[in-house]
Design an enzyme around this catalytic site. Structure first.
Site, PDB file in Angstrom:
ATOM      1  N   GLU A  82      56.365  32.447 -48.113  1.00  8.64           N
ATOM      2  CA  GLU A  82      57.274  32.048 -49.196  1.00  8.64           C
ATOM      3  C   GLU A  82      57.641  33.226 -50.098  1.00  8.64           C
ATOM      4  O   GLU A  82      56.767  33.906 -50.628  1.00  8.64           O
ATOM      5  CB  GLU A  82      56.606  30.942 -50.025  1.00  8.64           C
ATOM      6  CG  GLU A  82      57.520  30.404 -51.108  1.00  8.64           C
ATOM      7  CD  GLU A  82      56.951  29.169 -51.805  1.00  8.64           C
ATOM      8  OE1 GLU A  82      56.204  28.403 -51.173  1.00  8.64           O
ATOM      9  OE2 GLU A  82      57.271  28.991 -52.987  1.00  8.64           O
ATOM     10  N   LYS A 267      50.380  22.362 -56.273  1.00 10.17           N
ATOM     11  CA  LYS A 267      50.877  23.066 -55.077  1.00 10.17           C
ATOM     12  C   LYS A 267      51.132  24.534 -55.424  1.00 10.17           C
ATOM     13  O   LYS A 267      50.826  25.442 -54.649  1.00 10.17           O
ATOM     14  CB  LYS A 267      52.162  22.388 -54.581  1.00 10.17           C
ATOM     15  CG  LYS A 267      52.704  22.927 -53.260  1.00 10.17           C
ATOM     16  CD  LYS A 267      53.639  24.102 -53.382  1.00 10.17           C
ATOM     17  CE  LYS A 267      54.165  24.537 -52.024  1.00 10.17           C
ATOM     18  NZ  LYS A 267      54.996  25.740 -52.076  1.00 10.17           N
ATOM     19  N   ASP A 283      39.057  29.217 -44.234  1.00  4.21           N
ATOM     20  CA  ASP A 283      39.542  27.894 -43.812  1.00  4.21           C
ATOM     21  C   ASP A 283      40.414  27.304 -44.926  1.00  4.21           C
ATOM     22  O   ASP A 283      39.904  26.680 -45.860  1.00  4.21           O
ATOM     23  CB  ASP A 283      38.313  27.015 -43.536  1.00  4.21           C
ATOM     24  CG  ASP A 283      38.676  25.593 -43.153  1.00  4.21           C
ATOM     25  OD1 ASP A 283      39.865  25.231 -43.198  1.00  4.21           O
ATOM     26  OD2 ASP A 283      37.751  24.837 -42.809  1.00  4.21           O
ATOM     27  N   HIS A 381      63.652  33.390 -56.948  1.00  6.58           N
ATOM     28  CA  HIS A 381      63.654  33.000 -55.544  1.00  6.58           C
ATOM     29  C   HIS A 381      64.896  33.532 -54.845  1.00  6.58           C
ATOM     30  O   HIS A 381      64.842  34.017 -53.721  1.00  6.58           O
ATOM     31  CB  HIS A 381      63.711  31.465 -55.434  1.00  6.58           C
ATOM     32  CG  HIS A 381      62.396  30.841 -55.144  1.00  6.58           C
ATOM     33  ND1 HIS A 381      61.809  30.923 -53.929  1.00  6.58           N
ATOM     34  CD2 HIS A 381      61.566  30.110 -55.917  1.00  6.58           C
ATOM     35  CE1 HIS A 381      60.650  30.269 -53.967  1.00  6.58           C
ATOM     36  NE2 HIS A 381      60.491  29.772 -55.170  1.00  6.58           N
TER      37      HIS A 381
END
Ligand code: MEV
Length: 429
Positions: A82, A267, A283, A381
């Site tokens: 991202e 998130k 993990d 972004h």
């Protein structure tokens, strides 16, 4: 594609499997070359990591800068896809006063499910009355872990009332030192089960680690001063530091107030933590499961971070969450990129890596809240997105920035626009 071509796929060598893939999916020469090109993770290692390996899947590997954690400088490897995440974390770290952190002992929980006890409460009492003997037995199962200072620490239990009757849930608490601990814990849980059955008179079913690692949490805290917040906005800003602090606090309250916002808030925290988790060969599904189950542990799903003002009106951010980041075990040793990440980080212990993880999560969350509460997230972004569109449109190295800049000015971000701008630029030349 002929399904039969994949029968016994697992028995074939990687080269044979690649041939099958090339034939069955009619790969072009370029696609086949991509699949068969060996990256930093050697095929021989990948073949031992998972099954039916035909290649490896790269991610971008970048370095977050400016982190000062408990007075020590860190450069932090991120592996992800991202845009803006690395830049956001680096910027948040630069604006902060540095992170102060702490982490718990590396205690993980192994769950043992016992069903069909004549009386679950009585059986649980019997099991817990033999706790010391059981701990001694478990100690013998992993003498190496014990030698390194780890090993079983406690056994807890509860009787669960379920729609299928009562069952016992035992929690085996194990200090797993610098490992993630699932192998050690699952083995201990399996090996001790016959004795548990004898004592309880019941039947042991599931024997497995819990990813809700409430005893292995990490914490980080930092301050963003009003001055640094204003500086972060660039010279044209009309916002005062006080206003930026208030806006970020409003953004935080939004995450406290509705789970629809909390989900994305958390998130954003995981953007950085996952990237570090992957870069260090850990993990990430376990870390994710731990984070979100902890966010809902004992209350409704909540923010993993907290924000408030200090006595000078500066913004203070805090994070506390399970952080299972190992430095040994699993496939970390055989993954050269994971080893490289640990070298760049300069860490040897899981404790230190976990404290870095908490700092990264907090930095990432602050960066998102600051952007969302002020200029919006798309500005940052879109810069990278525009560059990527420019490159896809065929812009050469020396043309990419200009094409991207013109797309930003035009506030238009698509492939056609990129091609159109590229044509214009070339026509002028
Ligand atoms: C995007 O990957 C992450 C954010 O949505 C996080 C947030 O909204 O806080 C920007």
């Amino acid at each position: 594609m002929d399904k039969a071509a994949f029968s016994g796929f697992y028995k074939k060598s990687i080269a044979e499997r690649q041939e099958i893939v090339a034939k069955e999916f009619m790969l072009t020469d370029a696609e086949k070359a991509m699949l068969t090109k060996e990256g930093p993770l050697p095929f021989s290692v990948a073949d031992r990591m998972i099954e039916n390996v035909v290649g490896t899947m790269p991610l971008a590997y970048g370095l977050a800068t400016n982190f000062v954690i408990d007075g020590k400088d860190y450069i932090i490897p991120f592996a992800l896809e991202e845009p803006s995440v690395v830049a956001a974390a680096s910027n948040a770290a630069k604006l902060s006063s540095g992170f102060t952190t702490s982490a718990d002992e590396p205690i993980m929980i192994g769950l043992i499910q016992v069903v069909k006890c004549p009386n679950a409460t009585d059986s649980l009492i019997k099991i817990l009355s033999k706790k010391n003997e059981l701990l001694e037995e478990i100690m013998k199962i992993d003498p190496i872990l014990v030698k390194f200072g780890g090993g079983p620490r406690d056994i807890k239990g509860e009787v669960l009332k379920t729609s299928r009757g009562e069952m016992i849930s035992l929690q085996l608490l194990v200090d797993v030192r610098d490992a993630m601990g699932s192998n050690a814990i699952n083995t201990m849980a399996e090996k001790i089960s016959p004795i548990i059955e004898q004592i309880s008179g019941g039947e042991v079913r599931l024997k497995i680690i819990s990813n809700l690692a409430i005893h292995r949490k990490a914490r980080a805290k930092t301050t963003w001063t009003k001055e640094s917040l204003v500086a972060s906005m660039g010279p044209e800003t009309k916002m005062a530091g006080e206003e930026i602090v208030e806006r970020i606090l409003d953004a935080y309250e939004y995450a406290v107030a509705t789970v629809f916002r909390t989900a994305t808030h958390n998130k954003g925290i995981m953007n950085g933590i996952d990237a570090l988790t992957i870069a260090t060969g850990n993990d990430f599904r376990g870390v994710e499961a731990g984070a979100h189950s902890f966010a809902a542990y004992g209350h409704e799903y909540q923010s993993l971070t907290k924000y408030y003002k200090d006595e000078n009106g500066n913004l203070v951010g805090e994070i506390e969450m399970p952080m299972v980041l190992a430095t040994i075990g699993g496939t970390m040793k055989s993954n050269p990129m994971a080893q490289l990440s640990l070298k760049i980080l300069g860490v040897k212990t899981s404790n230190e890596l976990s404290r870095i993880g908490a700092s990264v999560g907090l930095a990432q969350n602050f960066a998102a809240l600051r952007a969302l509460a002020t200029t919006g997230i798309q500005a940052g972004h879109m810069k990278l997105h525009a560059k990527s569109l420019a490159a896809q449109a065929g812009a050469r190295e020396n043309e990419v920035d200009l094409v991207a800049q013109k797309m930003i000015e035009a506030k238009s971000f698509n492939q056609l626009k990129a091609e159109e701008i590229l044509k214009e630029i070339r026509a002028v030349k």
